[in-house]
Design a protein around this motif. Structure first.
Motif, PDB file in Angstrom:
ATOM      1  N   LEU A  59     -44.637 -66.847  19.541  1.00  0.00           N
ATOM      2  CA  LEU A  59     -44.460 -66.058  18.317  1.00  0.00           C
ATOM      3  C   LEU A  59     -43.882 -64.681  18.620  1.00  0.00           C
ATOM      4  CD1 LEU A  59     -47.721 -66.927  16.378  1.00  0.00           C
ATOM      5  CD2 LEU A  59     -45.404 -67.425  15.633  1.00  0.00           C
ATOM      6  N   ASN A  60     -44.144 -64.165  19.814  1.00  0.00           N
ATOM      7  CA  ASN A  60     -43.672 -62.832  20.170  1.00  0.00           C
ATOM      8  C   ASN A  60     -42.231 -62.824  20.658  1.00  0.00           C
ATOM      9  OD1 ASN A  60     -46.154 -61.472  19.622  1.00  0.00           O
ATOM     10  ND2 ASN A  60     -46.997 -62.361  21.482  1.00  0.00           N
ATOM     11  N   HIS A  61     -41.583 -64.015  20.699  1.00  0.00           N
ATOM     12  CA  HIS A  61     -40.186 -64.055  21.102  1.00  0.00           C
ATOM     13  C   HIS A  61     -39.293 -63.449  20.022  1.00  0.00           C
ATOM     14  CE1 HIS A  61     -40.682 -67.445  24.326  1.00  0.00           C
ATOM     15  NE2 HIS A  61     -41.401 -66.368  24.573  1.00  0.00           N
ATOM     16  N   HIS A  62     -39.713 -63.514  18.776  1.00  0.00           N
ATOM     17  CA  HIS A  62     -38.966 -62.890  17.692  1.00  0.00           C
ATOM     18  C   HIS A  62     -39.367 -61.420  17.583  1.00  0.00           C
ATOM     19  CE1 HIS A  62     -36.974 -66.398  15.964  1.00  0.00           C
ATOM     20  NE2 HIS A  62     -38.099 -67.072  16.119  1.00  0.00           N
ATOM     21  N   THR A  63     -38.374 -60.551  17.443  1.00  0.00           N
ATOM     22  CA  THR A  63     -38.686 -59.126  17.295  1.00  0.00           C
ATOM     23  C   THR A  63     -39.418 -58.854  15.984  1.00  0.00           C
ATOM     24  OG1 THR A  63     -36.476 -58.797  16.351  1.00  0.00           O
ATOM     25  CG2 THR A  63     -36.738 -58.375  18.707  1.00  0.00           C
ATOM     26  N   THR A  64     -39.243 -59.743  15.007  1.00  0.00           N
ATOM     27  CA  THR A  64     -39.941 -59.546  13.737  1.00  0.00           C
ATOM     28  C   THR A  64     -41.454 -59.664  13.897  1.00  0.00           C
ATOM     29  OG1 THR A  64     -39.538 -61.886  13.276  1.00  0.00           O
ATOM     30  CG2 THR A  64     -38.055 -60.302  12.264  1.00  0.00           C
ATOM     31  N   SER A  65     -41.904 -60.249  15.015  1.00  0.00           N
ATOM     32  CA  SER A  65     -43.346 -60.357  15.238  1.00  0.00           C
ATOM     33  C   SER A  65     -43.997 -58.985  15.320  1.00  0.00           C
ATOM     34  CB  SER A  65     -43.634 -61.148  16.512  1.00  0.00           C
ATOM     35  OG  SER A  65     -43.180 -60.455  17.664  1.00  0.00           O
ATOM     36  N   TYR A  66     -43.250 -57.975  15.780  1.00  0.00           N
ATOM     37  CA  TYR A  66     -43.774 -56.610  15.809  1.00  0.00           C
ATOM     38  C   TYR A  66     -44.141 -56.157  14.398  1.00  0.00           C
ATOM     39  CZ  TYR A  66     -42.226 -55.885  20.667  1.00  0.00           C
ATOM     40  OH  TYR A  66     -42.057 -55.962  22.033  1.00  0.00           O
ATOM     41  N   PHE A  67     -43.237 -56.416  13.459  1.00  0.00           N
ATOM     42  CA  PHE A  67     -43.468 -55.985  12.084  1.00  0.00           C
ATOM     43  C   PHE A  67     -44.510 -56.863  11.389  1.00  0.00           C
ATOM     44  CE2 PHE A  67     -39.035 -54.648  12.958  1.00  0.00           C
ATOM     45  CZ  PHE A  67     -39.213 -53.284  12.824  1.00  0.00           C
ATOM     46  N   ILE A  68     -44.516 -58.169  11.697  1.00  0.00           N
ATOM     47  CA  ILE A  68     -45.526 -59.056  11.123  1.00  0.00           C
ATOM     48  C   ILE A  68     -46.919 -58.619  11.560  1.00  0.00           C
ATOM     49  CG2 ILE A  68     -46.415 -61.415  11.111  1.00  0.00           C
ATOM     50  CD1 ILE A  68     -43.973 -61.213   9.442  1.00  0.00           C
ATOM     51  N   GLN A  69     -47.065 -58.281  12.842  1.00  0.00           N
ATOM     52  CA  GLN A  69     -48.364 -57.822  13.327  1.00  0.00           C
ATOM     53  C   GLN A  69     -48.735 -56.467  12.733  1.00  0.00           C
ATOM     54  OE1 GLN A  69     -49.277 -58.709  17.653  1.00  0.00           O
ATOM     55  NE2 GLN A  69     -47.118 -59.299  17.635  1.00  0.00           N
ATOM     56  N   THR A  70     -47.749 -55.602  12.539  1.00  0.00           N
ATOM     57  CA  THR A  70     -48.005 -54.315  11.876  1.00  0.00           C
ATOM     58  C   THR A  70     -48.537 -54.534  10.467  1.00  0.00           C
ATOM     59  OG1 THR A  70     -46.256 -53.220  13.152  1.00  0.00           O
ATOM     60  CG2 THR A  70     -46.957 -52.144  11.119  1.00  0.00           C
ATOM     61  N   MET A  71     -47.915 -55.470   9.745  1.00  0.00           N
ATOM     62  CA  MET A  71     -48.390 -55.798   8.404  1.00  0.00           C
ATOM     63  C   MET A  71     -49.796 -56.376   8.448  1.00  0.00           C
ATOM     64  SD  MET A  71     -44.957 -57.494   6.765  1.00  0.00           S
ATOM     65  CE  MET A  71     -45.901 -58.208   5.433  1.00  0.00           C
ATOM     66  N   ALA A  72     -50.072 -57.210   9.452  1.00  0.00           N
ATOM     67  CA  ALA A  72     -51.400 -57.820   9.560  1.00  0.00           C
ATOM     68  C   ALA A  72     -52.468 -56.756   9.788  1.00  0.00           C
ATOM     69  CB  ALA A  72     -51.424 -58.841  10.695  1.00  0.00           C
ATOM     70  N   TYR A  73     -52.187 -55.792  10.655  1.00  0.00           N
ATOM     71  CA  TYR A  73     -53.148 -54.711  10.890  1.00  0.00           C
ATOM     72  C   TYR A  73     -53.321 -53.840   9.643  1.00  0.00           C
ATOM     73  CZ  TYR A  73     -53.555 -55.596  15.914  1.00  0.00           C
ATOM     74  OH  TYR A  73     -53.840 -56.155  17.129  1.00  0.00           O
ATOM     75  N   ALA A  74     -52.209 -53.554   8.950  1.00  0.00           N
ATOM     76  CA  ALA A  74     -52.299 -52.764   7.721  1.00  0.00           C
ATOM     77  C   ALA A  74     -53.099 -53.512   6.652  1.00  0.00           C
ATOM     78  CB  ALA A  74     -50.893 -52.435   7.205  1.00  0.00           C
ATOM     79  N   ASP A  75     -52.846 -54.821   6.511  1.00  0.00           N
ATOM     80  CA  ASP A  75     -53.584 -55.616   5.525  1.00  0.00           C
ATOM     81  C   ASP A  75     -55.055 -55.737   5.895  1.00  0.00           C
ATOM     82  OD1 ASP A  75     -51.323 -56.023   4.005  1.00  0.00           O
ATOM     83  OD2 ASP A  75     -50.786 -57.901   4.989  1.00  0.00           O
ATOM     84  N   LEU A  76     -55.343 -55.819   7.201  1.00  0.00           N
ATOM     85  CA  LEU A  76     -56.736 -55.864   7.646  1.00  0.00           C
ATOM     86  C   LEU A  76     -57.460 -54.574   7.257  1.00  0.00           C
ATOM     87  CD1 LEU A  76     -59.064 -57.142   9.260  1.00  0.00           C
ATOM     88  CD2 LEU A  76     -58.076 -56.128  11.318  1.00  0.00           C
ATOM     89  N   LEU A  77     -56.783 -53.435   7.426  1.00  0.00           N
ATOM     90  CA  LEU A  77     -57.385 -52.154   7.042  1.00  0.00           C
ATOM     91  C   LEU A  77     -57.552 -52.051   5.531  1.00  0.00           C
ATOM     92  CD1 LEU A  77     -55.515 -49.738   9.491  1.00  0.00           C
ATOM     93  CD2 LEU A  77     -57.899 -50.493   9.599  1.00  0.00           C
ATOM     94  N   VAL A  78     -56.657 -52.687   4.765  1.00  0.00           N
ATOM     95  CA  VAL A  78     -56.838 -52.736   3.304  1.00  0.00           C
ATOM     96  C   VAL A  78     -58.138 -53.447   2.969  1.00  0.00           C
ATOM     97  CG1 VAL A  78     -55.950 -53.740   1.168  1.00  0.00           C
ATOM     98  CG2 VAL A  78     -54.400 -52.579   2.713  1.00  0.00           C
ATOM     99  N   GLY A  79     -58.374 -54.586   3.642  1.00  0.00           N
ATOM    100  CA  GLY A  79     -59.613 -55.325   3.403  1.00  0.00           C
ATOM    101  C   GLY A  79     -60.841 -54.520   3.773  1.00  0.00           C
ATOM    102  N   VAL A  80     -60.782 -53.802   4.901  1.00  0.00           N
ATOM    103  CA  VAL A  80     -61.920 -52.975   5.319  1.00  0.00           C
ATOM    104  C   VAL A  80     -62.148 -51.836   4.325  1.00  0.00           C
ATOM    105  CG1 VAL A  80     -62.764 -51.424   7.121  1.00  0.00           C
ATOM    106  CG2 VAL A  80     -61.640 -53.560   7.747  1.00  0.00           C
ATOM    107  N   SER A  81     -61.051 -51.232   3.844  1.00  0.00           N
ATOM    108  CA  SER A  81     -61.193 -50.118   2.901  1.00  0.00           C
ATOM    109  C   SER A  81     -61.776 -50.562   1.569  1.00  0.00           C
ATOM    110  CB  SER A  81     -59.827 -49.448   2.669  1.00  0.00           C
ATOM    111  OG  SER A  81     -58.938 -50.338   2.006  1.00  0.00           O
ATOM    112  N   CYS A  82     -61.658 -51.866   1.243  1.00  0.00           N
ATOM    113  CA  CYS A  82     -62.241 -52.372  -0.006  1.00  0.00           C
ATOM    114  C   CYS A  82     -63.762 -52.289   0.002  1.00  0.00           C
ATOM    115  CB  CYS A  82     -61.817 -53.819  -0.243  1.00  0.00           C
ATOM    116  SG  CYS A  82     -60.077 -54.030  -0.665  1.00  0.00           S
TER     117      CYS A  82
END
Length: 348
Positions: A59-82
């Protein structure tokens, strides 16, 4: 301000959805159920996504994985902030003042969703460069530049919503805090500022890049099929139509982007209407906000259903967990049997 938004005088809890209040329960039942349900889905879903990316190196062969993981961490923090509005609705004591908690929560959620929106725009740019400049892509898009881009996304998102502490609501309209509903108004100029600095550029970039990506893919598919037909006719064999190799991955990312804007469109429309004093409704405020926040869970669902490499990584992760549980069960059974044998020996 609508009088229905002002705190009630009967001592009943402040509930945006009137149907959620029950005489036997001293908190906003329906709001709590919705927020806690979304919180559990968002946190569990994005933790799985993060673990799968660590367990599936492909999955990390695509450079977009950097942004996908960034979104995942941001979305995880959204869930925690709820957790903050959940505790507020359950009337847990909050150390800070309600106005400050309301402003901080609104700011944090807005920043995190801005990171997701900017990441989607960067993903579309990355795919556009990969298709239009395939020979120079590796020199243009390097891991170092990607890290700088991700850091810039976080800094820009933090800065663009910073004026909300003076101008008004940055974009959060759930109003589970009474102060948010009765005292914190949106400002038309700040709304225009957010639209110009974030919403409009991100939407324009996404539309422009994906339109050109699919147009180029169609051209590539047509050229590939024409060549196959030409060569197959010379060999006397029928050629099969072959799709553009980049189109499948682009479709996955396009689905994620489309769902994001579909879920956020009602909220953006309500945001603009409320800022211009055209329409204001606390039920619409709550529903549009939490519909938009639910996108933090939809990303991982779409990716898991659309990406075959991600599915393999998910199977690998689940297999590792099952194997670990089986080993623990075997170890527990063996220790239990040993303890039984030793206890039987003592009684002899």
């Amino acid at each position: 301000m609508n009088s229905s938004l002002v705190g009630n005088q009967s001592g009943r809890p402040f509930c945006l959805l009137a149907i959620s209040y029950l005489e036997t329960i001293n908190f906003c039942l329906l709001e709590v159920v919705i927020i806690v349900f979304l919180m559990v889905l968002i946190i569990s879903g994005n933790i799985i996504v993060i673990f799968v990316f660590h367990c599936a190196p492909l999955l990390n062969h695509h450079t977009t994985s950097y942004f996908i993981q960034t979104m995942a961490y941001a979305d995880l923090l959204v869930g925690v902030s709820c957790l903050v509005p959940s505790l507020s609705l359950l009337h847990y004591p909050i150390v800070l003042s309600e106005s400050l908690v309301c402003q901080i929560f609104g700011y944090v959620v807005s920043v995190l969703k801005s990171v997701s929106m900017a990441s989607l725009a960067c993903i579309s740019i990355d795919r556009y460069i990969a298709i239009t400049k395939p020979l120079t892509y590796n020199t243009l898009v390097t891991p170092w530049r990607l890290r700088i881009c991700i850091l810039s996304i976080w800094l820009y998102s933090c800065l663009v919503f910073l004026p909300s502490f003076h101008w008004g609501k940055p974009g959060y309209h759930g109003d589970v805090f009474q102060w948010c509903a009765s005292s914190w108004d949106t400002d038309a100029y700040f709304t225009l500022f957010i639209v110009v600095m974030l919403y409009a550029p991100a939407a324009f970039i996404v539309c422009f890049t994906y339109f050109n990506i699919f147009r180029i893919c169609q051209q590539h598919t047509k050229e590939i099929n024409e060549r196959r037909v030409r060569f197959s006719s010379q060999d006397g064999e029928a050629g099969e139509a072959q799709p553009c190799p980049d189109k499948r991955y682009a479709m996955v990312l396009f689905r994620i982007t489309s769902v994001f804007y579909i879920l956020w469109l009602p909220y953006i429309i309500y945001f603009l209407l409320e800022s211009s004093n055209v329409y204001r409704n606390r039920v619409a405020s709550f529903l549009t906000t939490w519909l938009a926040i639910s996108n933090s869970f939809c990303n991982c669902v779409i990716y898991s259903l659309s990406n075959s490499v991600f599915q393999k990584g998910l199977k690998r992760l689940s297999g590792a967990i099952c194997a670990s549980c089986a080993r623990q069960r075997v170890a527990k059974d063996s220790s239990t049997s040993r303890s039984k044998r030793s206890s039987n020996g003592c009684h002899v």
